[in-house]
Design a protein around this motif. Structure first.
Motif, PDB file in Angstrom:
ATOM      1  N   ARG A   1     -17.066 -59.047  39.683  1.00 23.10           N
ATOM      2  CA  ARG A   1     -17.715 -58.451  38.504  1.00 23.10           C
ATOM      3  C   ARG A   1     -18.293 -57.082  38.822  1.00 23.10           C
ATOM      4  NH1 ARG A   1     -19.424 -63.736  37.203  1.00 23.10           N
ATOM      5  NH2 ARG A   1     -21.378 -63.387  38.292  1.00 23.10           N
ATOM      6  N   HIS A   2     -18.979 -56.966  39.958  1.00 26.73           N
ATOM      7  CA  HIS A   2     -19.653 -55.704  40.274  1.00 26.73           C
ATOM      8  C   HIS A   2     -18.690 -54.654  40.802  1.00 26.73           C
ATOM      9  CE1 HIS A   2     -22.674 -52.852  41.568  1.00 26.73           C
ATOM     10  NE2 HIS A   2     -22.177 -52.888  42.794  1.00 26.73           N
ATOM     11  N   ASP A   3     -17.890 -55.032  41.796  1.00 23.19           N
ATOM     12  CA  ASP A   3     -17.044 -54.058  42.475  1.00 23.19           C
ATOM     13  C   ASP A   3     -15.739 -53.773  41.759  1.00 23.19           C
ATOM     14  OD1 ASP A   3     -18.981 -53.964  44.343  1.00 23.19           O
ATOM     15  OD2 ASP A   3     -17.760 -54.608  46.035  1.00 23.19           O
ATOM     16  N   ILE A   4     -15.348 -54.650  40.849  1.00 24.15           N
ATOM     17  CA  ILE A   4     -14.064 -54.439  40.183  1.00 24.15           C
ATOM     18  C   ILE A   4     -14.256 -54.266  38.680  1.00 24.15           C
ATOM     19  CG2 ILE A   4     -11.792 -55.420  39.740  1.00 24.15           C
ATOM     20  CD1 ILE A   4     -12.103 -56.901  42.446  1.00 24.15           C
ATOM     21  N   LEU A   5     -14.704 -55.321  38.018  1.00 26.22           N
ATOM     22  CA  LEU A   5     -14.749 -55.270  36.553  1.00 26.22           C
ATOM     23  C   LEU A   5     -15.738 -54.241  36.039  1.00 26.22           C
ATOM     24  CD1 LEU A   5     -14.408 -59.047  35.649  1.00 26.22           C
ATOM     25  CD2 LEU A   5     -12.648 -57.282  35.710  1.00 26.22           C
ATOM     26  N   ASP A   6     -16.954 -54.230  36.606  1.00 23.00           N
ATOM     27  CA  ASP A   6     -17.942 -53.276  36.107  1.00 23.00           C
ATOM     28  C   ASP A   6     -17.481 -51.833  36.321  1.00 23.00           C
ATOM     29  OD1 ASP A   6     -19.473 -55.349  35.297  1.00 23.00           O
ATOM     30  OD2 ASP A   6     -21.038 -55.136  36.811  1.00 23.00           O
ATOM     31  N   LYS A   7     -16.892 -51.576  37.483  1.00 20.12           N
ATOM     32  CA  LYS A   7     -16.441 -50.210  37.755  1.00 20.12           C
ATOM     33  C   LYS A   7     -15.270 -49.820  36.860  1.00 20.12           C
ATOM     34  CE  LYS A   7     -18.064 -49.662  42.506  1.00 20.12           C
ATOM     35  NZ  LYS A   7     -17.687 -49.489  43.929  1.00 20.12           N
ATOM     36  N   VAL A   8     -14.386 -50.777  36.594  1.00 16.93           N
ATOM     37  CA  VAL A   8     -13.224 -50.469  35.755  1.00 16.93           C
ATOM     38  C   VAL A   8     -13.610 -50.411  34.286  1.00 16.93           C
ATOM     39  CG1 VAL A   8     -10.973 -51.282  34.965  1.00 16.93           C
ATOM     40  CG2 VAL A   8     -11.561 -51.421  37.385  1.00 16.93           C
ATOM     41  N   LEU A   9     -14.277 -51.469  33.807  1.00 23.63           N
ATOM     42  CA  LEU A   9     -14.556 -51.579  32.376  1.00 23.63           C
ATOM     43  C   LEU A   9     -15.720 -50.699  31.932  1.00 23.63           C
ATOM     44  CD1 LEU A   9     -14.157 -55.431  31.868  1.00 23.63           C
ATOM     45  CD2 LEU A   9     -12.485 -53.635  31.441  1.00 23.63           C
ATOM     46  N   LEU A  10     -16.680 -50.476  32.818  1.00 22.56           N
ATOM     47  CA  LEU A  10     -17.869 -49.719  32.417  1.00 22.56           C
ATOM     48  C   LEU A  10     -17.859 -48.279  32.916  1.00 22.56           C
ATOM     49  CD1 LEU A  10     -20.622 -52.436  33.001  1.00 22.56           C
ATOM     50  CD2 LEU A  10     -19.242 -52.000  30.963  1.00 22.56           C
ATOM     51  N   ARG A  11     -16.923 -47.956  33.824  1.00 20.23           N
ATOM     52  CA  ARG A  11     -16.894 -46.588  34.327  1.00 20.23           C
ATOM     53  C   ARG A  11     -15.510 -45.957  34.229  1.00 20.23           C
ATOM     54  NH1 ARG A  11     -18.066 -44.725  40.496  1.00 20.23           N
ATOM     55  NH2 ARG A  11     -15.973 -45.629  40.726  1.00 20.23           N
ATOM     56  N   ASP A  12     -14.499 -46.548  34.886  1.00 23.42           N
ATOM     57  CA  ASP A  12     -13.184 -45.923  34.958  1.00 23.42           C
ATOM     58  C   ASP A  12     -12.570 -45.694  33.576  1.00 23.42           C
ATOM     59  OD1 ASP A  12     -13.590 -46.147  37.629  1.00 23.42           O
ATOM     60  OD2 ASP A  12     -11.941 -47.531  38.030  1.00 23.42           O
ATOM     61  N   LEU A  13     -12.465 -46.774  32.790  1.00 24.72           N
ATOM     62  CA  LEU A  13     -11.818 -46.655  31.488  1.00 24.72           C
ATOM     63  C   LEU A  13     -12.599 -45.757  30.525  1.00 24.72           C
ATOM     64  CD1 LEU A  13     -10.410 -50.264  30.948  1.00 24.72           C
ATOM     65  CD2 LEU A  13      -9.181 -48.194  31.607  1.00 24.72           C
ATOM     66  N   PRO A  14     -13.940 -45.885  30.437  1.00 24.89           N
ATOM     67  CA  PRO A  14     -14.669 -44.950  29.573  1.00 24.89           C
ATOM     68  C   PRO A  14     -14.478 -43.487  29.980  1.00 24.89           C
ATOM     69  CG  PRO A  14     -16.042 -46.837  30.093  1.00 24.89           C
ATOM     70  CD  PRO A  14     -14.814 -46.963  30.942  1.00 24.89           C
ATOM     71  N   MET A  15     -14.458 -43.222  31.299  1.00 27.24           N
ATOM     72  CA  MET A  15     -14.285 -41.844  31.756  1.00 27.24           C
ATOM     73  C   MET A  15     -12.900 -41.309  31.413  1.00 27.24           C
ATOM     74  SD  MET A  15     -16.144 -41.759  35.509  1.00 27.24           S
ATOM     75  CE  MET A  15     -15.475 -40.143  35.850  1.00 27.24           C
ATOM     76  N   LEU A  16     -11.883 -42.162  31.576  1.00 26.63           N
ATOM     77  CA  LEU A  16     -10.509 -41.704  31.364  1.00 26.63           C
ATOM     78  C   LEU A  16     -10.138 -41.621  29.890  1.00 26.63           C
ATOM     79  CD1 LEU A  16      -8.721 -43.708  34.198  1.00 26.63           C
ATOM     80  CD2 LEU A  16      -8.924 -41.228  34.066  1.00 26.63           C
ATOM     81  N   TYR A  17     -10.699 -42.526  29.068  1.00 30.60           N
ATOM     82  CA  TYR A  17     -10.251 -42.621  27.691  1.00 30.60           C
ATOM     83  C   TYR A  17     -11.355 -42.404  26.663  1.00 30.60           C
ATOM     84  CZ  TYR A  17      -6.296 -44.774  30.077  1.00 30.60           C
ATOM     85  OH  TYR A  17      -5.249 -45.011  30.917  1.00 30.60           O
TER      86      TYR A  17
END
Length: 485
Positions: free
Chosen positions: A250-266
């Motif tokens: 949740r912390h190292d994968i999902l939170d970084k992807v769903l709460l950071r990576d995807l918002p930043m990219l899209y």
């Protein structure tokens, strides 16, 4: 001291920390102790290919070992005689590098080392490159400017990276996708490969390589373990993480992807909406979805849902599978589809581990089998689903010949030995075979194996763990052939 001088001093310090082989001649001890992923033997020859002026783009979801794969490649370069100071590693997501061009970072590293890149062969690794704006333009410029430097870059937004790679790096980039651990890799990394036995059976007038096992009970235990914990190398080897995989994932994968990576990219604004959708999909992995049903269930409009599904696929968290009818043809108006987690252990992290007797075991076994197929490029797989009158029919996996619009093969994924004794109950599969003039198909079981004839059809029954192991190895072999290895 001026800000620019202070910043450059900090960058120099960070580069020295991230490149310990400049002084010690090897990567860090803890990395040396890690078992390399089997994909290293495919990736490394692409790293050392310097006759073509191309950068290598390593794509894949978070925490599947991209950075470690880079480090193991660096160590192998050193072992093969490349001077340690001719190798540079830069983690682009490091905050201090924010808004600094790749060439600036490369030049600072060369100044530290006293190197002239146009005079000798060098290797440069840029990690998590998607955080740099216009990275593809910067990287293409570097490839064109420094013919004696092999540039390798990694990123966790696979679809976005591939799109930009194709648009701006045509002829200059080679793409390489690193998936979550396959079951084949998992068994090897855990040290249980000796329990697998090569076998053959004749299918469609060909001898097919497949695997059996000397201990089906233990292999099934490992298969369930793989479903719960096996997609990420760190979880496999770290007992502390295994005790609480939810926190790690949740912390190292999902939170970084769903709460950071995807918002930043899209530019996604409603993060809770996206997270809720992914949670629902994870719980129902392997189920049939429609956008109308998802919209009703989630309260999100269909256009937004379609974007979210595309984003989650871009992050390699999910994969949607299209439907065919009982003649293996696509529906003219496609309204339903299946969605699978690309890594079944994501579900365990969000909810709880599954056991042999859980109601969800069937869908998660199917998810695990599909996960072995996903990394294979150019393989058209579907599920078949149709209705005739009151009769509903379905076949779990269909390998489609797109040109002929006919199935090459079919697999019914079962977590049961029942159908080995009662093959006539596989009415949907038999009907599909009859409609498409197929002689044979595969049916998975818990432990039973053998050939059963029903009417004019041949059914090959294979324990699902053996089937997943075989597909995982074949996926690795296909990856080698893709690059001519």
């Amino acid at each position: 001291m001026e800000y620019t001088q202070l910043l450059e001093k900090q960058i120099i310090g960070r580069l020295k920390v991230d490149n310990p082989w400049w002084t010690r001649g090897s990567i860090a001890d803890y990395l040396l102790k890690m078992s390399p992923r089997l994909y290293l033997d495919i990736f490394y020859p692409l790293v050392t290919e310097t006759t073509l002026r191309r950068s290598l783009i390593l794509m894949g979801p978070r925490r599947v070992g991209k950075t470690v794969l880079m480090y193991h490649s660096i160590q192998r370069l050193i072992n093969d005689g490349v001077p340690a100071q001719n190798i540079i590693y830069v983690s682009v997501e490091t905050p201090i590098y924010n808004s600094i061009y790749l060439e600036q970072l490369f030049n600072i590293a060369c100044q530290i080392l006293g190197k002239h890149p146009n005079e000798q062969q060098m290797y440069v690794f840029f990690d998590e490159i998607q955080y740099l704006k216009d990275w593809e333009i910067n990287l293409k410029s570097l490839v064109d400017t420094y013919p004696n430097v092999k540039f390798v870059a990694s990123g966790s937004a696979a679809a976005e990276l591939k799109k930009r790679s194709n648009e701006s790096g045509a002829g200059r980039f080679t793409d390489f996708s690193l998936p979550p651990l396959t079951f084949y890799e998992y068994i090897h990394l855990k040290g249980y490969s000796d329990m697998m036995i090569p076998a053959k059976f004749e299918w469609n007038q060909k001898n097919i390589d497949i695997y059996d096992t000397i201990d089906s009970v233990r292999l099934n235990e490992l298969f369930i373990d793989y479903i719960n914990y096996g997609g990420y190398p760190e979880v496999v080897f770290n007992n502390a993480i295994r005790e609480n995989p939810g926190q790690f994932i949740r912390h190292d994968i999902l939170d970084k992807v769903l709460l950071r990576d995807l918002p930043m990219l899209y530019g996604i604004s409603d993060l809770q909406e996206l997270y809720s959708l992914f949670t629902m999909i994870s719980y129902l992995s392997g189920a049939i979805f429609t956008y109308d049903g998802l919209a009703q269930e989630s309260g999100v409009n269909k256009d937004t849902l379609k974007k979210y599904v595309n984003y989650l696929e871009a992050a390699f968290l999910i994969k949607s599978i299209r439907r065919t009818d009982d003649t293996a043809r696509n529906y003219q108006r496609e309204t339903q589809f299946k969605i699978y987690l690309t890594n079944p252990s994501l579900r365990c992290a969000l909810f709880q581990p599954i056991s042999l007797l859980d109601n969800e075991i069937g869908n998660m076994v199917e998810t695990a089998v599909y996960a072995q197929w996903f990394p294979r490029q150019g393989c058209e797989i579907r599920y078949a689903n149709w209705r005739q009158g009151k009769q509903q029919g379905e076949v779990d996996i269909v390998g489609l010949n797109i040109a002929r619009q006919k199935p090459n093969w079919a697999v019914e994924v079962k977590w049961s030995d029942r159908f080995y004794e009662r093959p006539g109950e596989l009415s949907s599969l038999l009907s599909f075979m009859r409609k498409n003039q197929m002689d044979s198909a595969i049916v998975t079981t818990i432990s039973q194996k053998g050939v059963v004839h029903v009417d004019d059809f041949t059914l090959f029954f294979i324990p699902v763990a053996c089937y997943a192991y075989t597909v995982g190895e074949n996926t690795l072999l296909y990856k080698k052939s893709d690059f001519g290895l």
